[in-house]
Scaffold this motif. Structure first.
Motif, PDB file in Angstrom:
ATOM      1  N   VAL A  63       0.848  -1.183   0.000  1.00 45.62           N
ATOM      2  CA  VAL A  63       0.000   0.000   0.000  1.00 45.62           C
ATOM      3  C   VAL A  63       0.888   1.239   0.000  1.00 45.62           C
ATOM      4  CG1 VAL A  63      -1.764   1.266   1.288  1.00 45.62           C
ATOM      5  CG2 VAL A  63      -1.841  -1.234   1.199  1.00 45.62           C
ATOM      6  N   TYR A  64       0.511   2.229  -0.800  1.00 47.78           N
ATOM      7  CA  TYR A  64       1.273   3.470  -0.940  1.00 47.78           C
ATOM      8  C   TYR A  64       0.351   4.665  -0.772  1.00 47.78           C
ATOM      9  CZ  TYR A  64       4.878   0.504  -2.946  1.00 47.78           C
ATOM     10  OH  TYR A  64       5.820  -0.468  -3.139  1.00 47.78           O
ATOM     11  N   ARG A  65       0.931   5.792  -0.374  1.00 48.58           N
ATOM     12  CA  ARG A  65       0.206   7.065  -0.381  1.00 48.58           C
ATOM     13  C   ARG A  65       0.161   7.563  -1.814  1.00 48.58           C
ATOM     14  NH1 ARG A  65       0.151   9.072   4.831  1.00 48.58           N
ATOM     15  NH2 ARG A  65       1.811   8.314   6.165  1.00 48.58           N
ATOM     16  N   ILE A  66      -0.866   8.335  -2.148  1.00 54.14           N
ATOM     17  CA  ILE A  66      -0.956   8.954  -3.465  1.00 54.14           C
ATOM     18  C   ILE A  66      -0.574  10.419  -3.303  1.00 54.14           C
ATOM     19  CG2 ILE A  66      -2.441   9.548  -5.407  1.00 54.14           C
ATOM     20  CD1 ILE A  66      -4.183   7.142  -4.651  1.00 54.14           C
ATOM     21  N   GLU A  67       0.486  10.822  -3.995  1.00 57.46           N
ATOM     22  CA  GLU A  67       0.935  12.210  -3.905  1.00 57.46           C
ATOM     23  C   GLU A  67      -0.155  13.148  -4.426  1.00 57.46           C
ATOM     24  OE1 GLU A  67       4.391  14.818  -5.898  1.00 57.46           O
ATOM     25  OE2 GLU A  67       5.042  13.077  -4.750  1.00 57.46           O
ATOM     26  N   GLY A  68      -0.396  14.197  -3.660  1.00 60.71           N
ATOM     27  CA  GLY A  68      -1.407  15.170  -4.051  1.00 60.71           C
ATOM     28  C   GLY A  68      -2.820  14.789  -3.644  1.00 60.71           C
ATOM     29  N   ASP A  69      -2.967  13.652  -2.999  1.00 59.36           N
ATOM     30  CA  ASP A  69      -4.286  13.193  -2.552  1.00 59.36           C
ATOM     31  C   ASP A  69      -4.147  12.707  -1.108  1.00 59.36           C
ATOM     32  OD1 ASP A  69      -6.957  12.640  -2.702  1.00 59.36           O
ATOM     33  OD2 ASP A  69      -6.793  11.272  -4.409  1.00 59.36           O
ATOM     34  N   ILE A  76      -1.221  -1.909  -4.787  1.00 61.36           N
ATOM     35  CA  ILE A  76      -0.797  -2.386  -6.107  1.00 61.36           C
ATOM     36  C   ILE A  76      -1.176  -3.849  -6.302  1.00 61.36           C
ATOM     37  CG2 ILE A  76       1.201  -2.861  -7.584  1.00 61.36           C
ATOM     38  CD1 ILE A  76       2.610  -0.488  -6.292  1.00 61.36           C
ATOM     39  N   ASP A  77      -1.864  -4.110  -7.415  1.00 63.35           N
ATOM     40  CA  ASP A  77      -2.143  -5.494  -7.817  1.00 63.35           C
ATOM     41  C   ASP A  77      -1.037  -6.003  -8.737  1.00 63.35           C
ATOM     42  OD1 ASP A  77      -4.502  -5.773  -6.386  1.00 63.35           O
ATOM     43  OD2 ASP A  77      -5.768  -5.146  -8.060  1.00 63.35           O
ATOM     44  N   PHE A  83       3.536   2.038 -14.857  1.00 65.06           N
ATOM     45  CA  PHE A  83       2.234   2.191 -14.209  1.00 65.06           C
ATOM     46  C   PHE A  83       2.019   1.097 -13.175  1.00 65.06           C
ATOM     47  CE2 PHE A  83       1.426   4.759 -17.915  1.00 65.06           C
ATOM     48  CZ  PHE A  83       0.560   5.733 -17.445  1.00 65.06           C
ATOM     49  N   ALA A  84       1.432   1.496 -12.039  1.00 58.70           N
ATOM     50  CA  ALA A  84       1.005   0.545 -11.022  1.00 58.70           C
ATOM     51  C   ALA A  84      -0.506   0.399 -11.178  1.00 58.70           C
ATOM     52  CB  ALA A  84       1.343   1.077  -9.638  1.00 58.70           C
ATOM     53  N   TRP A  85      -0.952  -0.822 -11.333  1.00 55.13           N
ATOM     54  CA  TRP A  85      -2.380  -1.112 -11.449  1.00 55.13           C
ATOM     55  C   TRP A  85      -2.861  -1.633 -10.106  1.00 55.13           C
ATOM     56  CZ3 TRP A  85      -5.509  -0.565 -15.807  1.00 55.13           C
ATOM     57  CH2 TRP A  85      -4.830  -0.146 -16.962  1.00 55.13           C
ATOM     58  N   LEU A  98      -1.952   4.102 -12.025  1.00 56.11           N
ATOM     59  CA  LEU A  98      -1.314   5.362 -11.666  1.00 56.11           C
ATOM     60  C   LEU A  98       0.164   5.288 -12.043  1.00 56.11           C
ATOM     61  CD1 LEU A  98      -2.692   5.976  -8.057  1.00 56.11           C
ATOM     62  CD2 LEU A  98      -3.472   7.031 -10.186  1.00 56.11           C
ATOM     63  N   PRO A  99       0.722   6.382 -12.543  1.00 49.16           N
ATOM     64  CA  PRO A  99       2.170   6.395 -12.773  1.00 49.16           C
ATOM     65  C   PRO A  99       2.886   6.179 -11.432  1.00 49.16           C
ATOM     66  CG  PRO A  99       1.128   8.323 -13.770  1.00 49.16           C
ATOM     67  CD  PRO A  99       0.091   7.648 -12.910  1.00 49.16           C
ATOM     68  N   ILE A 100       3.961   5.414 -11.445  1.00 46.87           N
ATOM     69  CA  ILE A 100       4.646   5.104 -10.186  1.00 46.87           C
ATOM     70  C   ILE A 100       5.192   6.359  -9.504  1.00 46.87           C
ATOM     71  CG2 ILE A 100       5.160   2.703 -10.743  1.00 46.87           C
ATOM     72  CD1 ILE A 100       7.989   3.567 -11.540  1.00 46.87           C
ATOM     73  N   SER A 101       5.375   7.432 -10.246  1.00 42.09           N
ATOM     74  CA  SER A 101       5.868   8.671  -9.644  1.00 42.09           C
ATOM     75  C   SER A 101       4.835   9.330  -8.739  1.00 42.09           C
ATOM     76  CB  SER A 101       6.314   9.651 -10.729  1.00 42.09           C
ATOM     77  OG  SER A 101       5.265   9.897 -11.640  1.00 42.09           O
ATOM     78  N   MET A 102       3.592   8.875  -8.777  1.00 38.48           N
ATOM     79  CA  MET A 102       2.548   9.422  -7.901  1.00 38.48           C
ATOM     80  C   MET A 102       2.471   8.679  -6.570  1.00 38.48           C
ATOM     81  SD  MET A 102      -0.633  10.180 -10.477  1.00 38.48           S
ATOM     82  CE  MET A 102      -1.620  10.896  -9.167  1.00 38.48           C
ATOM     83  N   LEU A 103       3.214   7.593  -6.430  1.00 38.64           N
ATOM     84  CA  LEU A 103       3.115   6.757  -5.231  1.00 38.64           C
ATOM     85  C   LEU A 103       4.261   7.015  -4.277  1.00 38.64           C
ATOM     86  CD1 LEU A 103       2.086   3.403  -6.944  1.00 38.64           C
ATOM     87  CD2 LEU A 103       0.600   5.181  -5.998  1.00 38.64           C
ATOM     88  N   ARG A 104       3.934   7.087  -2.991  1.00 40.96           N
ATOM     89  CA  ARG A 104       4.925   7.292  -1.941  1.00 40.96           C
ATOM     90  C   ARG A 104       4.763   6.182  -0.898  1.00 40.96           C
ATOM     91  NH1 ARG A 104       6.743   9.604  -5.263  1.00 40.96           N
ATOM     92  NH2 ARG A 104       6.886  11.820  -5.640  1.00 40.96           N
ATOM     93  N   PRO A 105       5.878   5.633  -0.415  1.00 44.38           N
ATOM     94  CA  PRO A 105       5.792   4.590   0.626  1.00 44.38           C
ATOM     95  C   PRO A 105       5.103   5.127   1.873  1.00 44.38           C
ATOM     96  CG  PRO A 105       8.043   4.825  -0.182  1.00 44.38           C
ATOM     97  CD  PRO A 105       7.252   5.936  -0.783  1.00 44.38           C
ATOM     98  N   LEU A 106       4.389   4.269   2.580  1.00 41.58           N
ATOM     99  CA  LEU A 106       3.701   4.680   3.805  1.00 41.58           C
ATOM    100  C   LEU A 106       4.687   5.140   4.878  1.00 41.58           C
ATOM    101  CD1 LEU A 106       0.929   1.987   4.253  1.00 41.58           C
ATOM    102  CD2 LEU A 106       0.672   4.358   3.549  1.00 41.58           C
TER     103      LEU A 106
END
Length: 110
Positions: A63-69, A76-77, A83-85, A98-106
């Motif tokens: 599970v990752y945080r979504i940058e900007g949200d 991630i499945d 892209f992470a689906w 989502l592009p992987i650049s939008m994801l941040r580790p918890l």
């Protein structure tokens, strides 16, 4: 007309320069009130940034945080390219990419 290079063909220096160029154009579009152009340029910068990251650093099932949200999490499945689906937690469970650049580790904090 010059032919643009694909992000996958750019080296790190070229990608960073492209991201800077896109962000500057997005800033100008925002100042001029051209909302659609701003959104497109911002999304292009996010995509270019994805090519600076290694998809191997992102793990299926995590599970990752979504940058900007803020306070929205993404599980991630599977990964395909840059892209992470998967799906957002806590809402309707529908698959999106989502592009992987939008994801941040918890564990990275806020």
């Amino acid at each position: 007309m010059t032919e643009e290079k694909r992000y996958s063909d750019m080296n790190e220096h070229e990608l960073r320069a492209e991201i800077g160029r896109l962000k500057e154009k997005a800033r100008k579009a925002e100042q001029l009130g051209i909302v659609n152009e701003f959104a497109v340029l911002e999304r292009k910068a996010v995509m270019a940034a994805a090519y600076l990251l290694d998809p191997e650093d992102f793990k299926k099932g995590e599970v990752y945080r979504i940058e900007g949200d803020p306070n929205v999490y993404f599980q991630i499945d599977y990964l395909k390219g840059r892209f992470a689906w998967g799906y957002r937690l806590g809402g309707e469970k529908y698959t999106e990419a989502l592009p992987i650049s939008m994801l941040r580790p918890l564990k990275e904090g806020k």
